[in-house]
Scaffold this motif. Structure first.
Motif, PDB file in Angstrom:
ATOM      1  N   SER A 167       0.833  -1.195   0.000  1.00 28.04           N
ATOM      2  CA  SER A 167       0.000   0.000   0.000  1.00 28.04           C
ATOM      3  C   SER A 167       0.866   1.243   0.000  1.00 28.04           C
ATOM      4  O   SER A 167       0.497   2.270  -0.577  1.00 28.04           O
ATOM      5  CB  SER A 167      -0.931  -0.003   1.215  1.00 28.04           C
ATOM      6  N   ASP A 184      -5.786   1.487  -1.258  1.00 22.36           N
ATOM      7  CA  ASP A 184      -6.532   0.561  -0.426  1.00 22.36           C
ATOM      8  C   ASP A 184      -6.258  -0.839  -0.965  1.00 22.36           C
ATOM      9  O   ASP A 184      -6.630  -1.168  -2.087  1.00 22.36           O
ATOM     10  CB  ASP A 184      -8.029   0.869  -0.503  1.00 22.36           C
ATOM     11  N   ARG A 239      -2.066   0.069   8.184  1.00 17.21           N
ATOM     12  CA  ARG A 239      -3.216   0.973   8.090  1.00 17.21           C
ATOM     13  C   ARG A 239      -4.080   0.925   9.351  1.00 17.21           C
ATOM     14  O   ARG A 239      -4.896   1.819   9.582  1.00 17.21           O
ATOM     15  CB  ARG A 239      -4.058   0.645   6.864  1.00 17.21           C
ATOM     16  N   LYS A 284      -3.564   8.856   3.251  1.00 17.82           N
ATOM     17  CA  LYS A 284      -4.078   7.510   3.043  1.00 17.82           C
ATOM     18  C   LYS A 284      -5.269   7.570   2.098  1.00 17.82           C
ATOM     19  O   LYS A 284      -5.896   8.632   1.936  1.00 17.82           O
ATOM     20  CB  LYS A 284      -4.508   6.894   4.382  1.00 17.82           C
TER      21      LYS A 284
END
Length: 360
Positions: free
Chosen positions: A63, A69, A227, A260
């Motif tokens: 990622s 994602d 994450r 993100k």
């Protein structure tokens, strides 16, 4: 890439639980199914190795490369060789062990292995400036700050509208991000994919300190973050350790990555606030005393194209459409095949070779 290929380090690591290690071992016994359609990276690795290995080992690395994602990121576009190795050897771990042995056998044992990460001594700007100087030495005209309003076909020529004026060309290569070039092809529904293809916004935060301010005895050049962690940063490079020539003696240079998928933090915070976010997050992981001597924040809005499931098939369809319906026009760049600098250099070479073939 986080896939276990050696028993002892895998058993010793505290990044995953004993139960998760046992779950990863099931990869040896799970049946292999052919991939008839594209699937996500998350789906593939979760099935082979379990959720915990995916979240704690694989996701931070993969990622981090794509700012994506992992449960939407296309396996077929990004890492199809993992599936190929799995099918060839009967399991993912077996496949990666076999590939590792093959790579080792092909290495010249008399040559000392070099680090994987390279950088220009004076930064990437020196690379761009050298390209520019080389082109100008070959009498290539470079127009800066020139807005392209439209690109259209007219007979065997491609007409490019720049600053309100039309210019006719025998061949055109477009390398801009898809958010920009799609505006020039609004009448072509075959390129509609680029109207909704997502991108992630990221930023880098560079901070300089005196050596005494940063307590860091770790043997490494940086770290990535899962994450599931409660941080806005996704990774940090210890630049003075990775590239010692960048930093004077007695100083420390850190580069944090912010942003993100689905986050708008870089749009909502100014540079001072992003610096503080990065500093607060770093202090959860390492010890930093006081404020940096200076900091540099670089915002990159919508800079990371997202290769979601099905991406590469759509891209191949679009490229075929361009070849069939446009004369000597090539669309390429990070929105198509890859985001890494070496891949983009290769795409540039492929595009230039193709254009030369067209014009000859």
């Amino acid at each position: 890439m986080g896939i276990p290929t050696e028993i002892k380090p895998f058993l010793k690591t505290q990044l995953i639980s004993p139960l998760a290690k046992a779950r990863a071992g099931l990869d040896y016994f799970l049946p292999v199914k052919p991939m008839h359609t594209d699937i996500s990276i998350g789906h593939f690795f979760r099935h082979r190795l379990g959720n915990e290995v995916l979240e704690n080992l694989i996701e931070p690395l993969m990622s981090g490369i794509y700012g994506a994602d992992i449960d939407k990121l296309s396996l077929k576009t990004t890492f199809p060789h993992f599936k190929e190795q799995e099918e060839q050897e009967g399991s993912l771990i077996k496949g990666m062990i076999a590939q590792k042995a093959k790579n080792k056998a092909n290495q010249n044992v008399t040559v000392k292995p070099k680090g994987q990460f390279k950088q220009f001594k004076h930064g990437l700007e020196s690379f761009v400036n050298t390209l520019k100087d080389n082109l100008e030495d070959r009498n290539v005209k470079i127009n800066l700050n020139s807005e392209v309003q439209n690109v259209k076909q007219k007979g065997k020529k491609t007409v490019v509208t720049v600053n309100g004026k039309n210019h006719h060309y025998d061949g055109v290569i477009v390398t801009t991000p898809h958010q920009h070039f799609v505006k020039w092809f609004q009448d072509d529904i075959e390129l509609d994919y680029f109207n909704y293809m997502p991108s992630t916004s990221v930023a880098t935060v560079v901070m300089a300190f005196d050596k005494e301010q940063v307590l860091n005895d770790k043997d490494g050049t940086g770290f990535v973050i899962a994450r599931t962690s409660d941080t806005a940063i996704t990774a940090c490079t210890w630049t003075n350790k990775k590239w010692p020539h960048t930093t004077p003696e007695g100083k420390v240079l850190l580069r944090a990555y912010v942003g993100k998928p689905g986050s708008n933090i870089i749009h909502h915070k100014d540079e001072e606030q992003l610096k503080q976010v990065a500093l607060n997050d770093l202090n959860k992981i390492m010890t930093i005393k006081g404020e940096p001597e200076f900091f540099i924040v670089t915002k990159l809005p919508n800079s990371m194209p997202q290769y979601e499931v099905g991406h590469i098939d759509r891209i191949r369809h679009i490229q075929k459409h361009i070849e069939d319906n446009y004369n000597n026009l090539i669309l390429t760049g990070a929105s198509f095949d890859a985001v890494g600098l070496p891949d983009c250099v290769q795409m540039a070479k492929n595009a230039s070779d193709k254009m030369i073939n067209y014009l000859n």
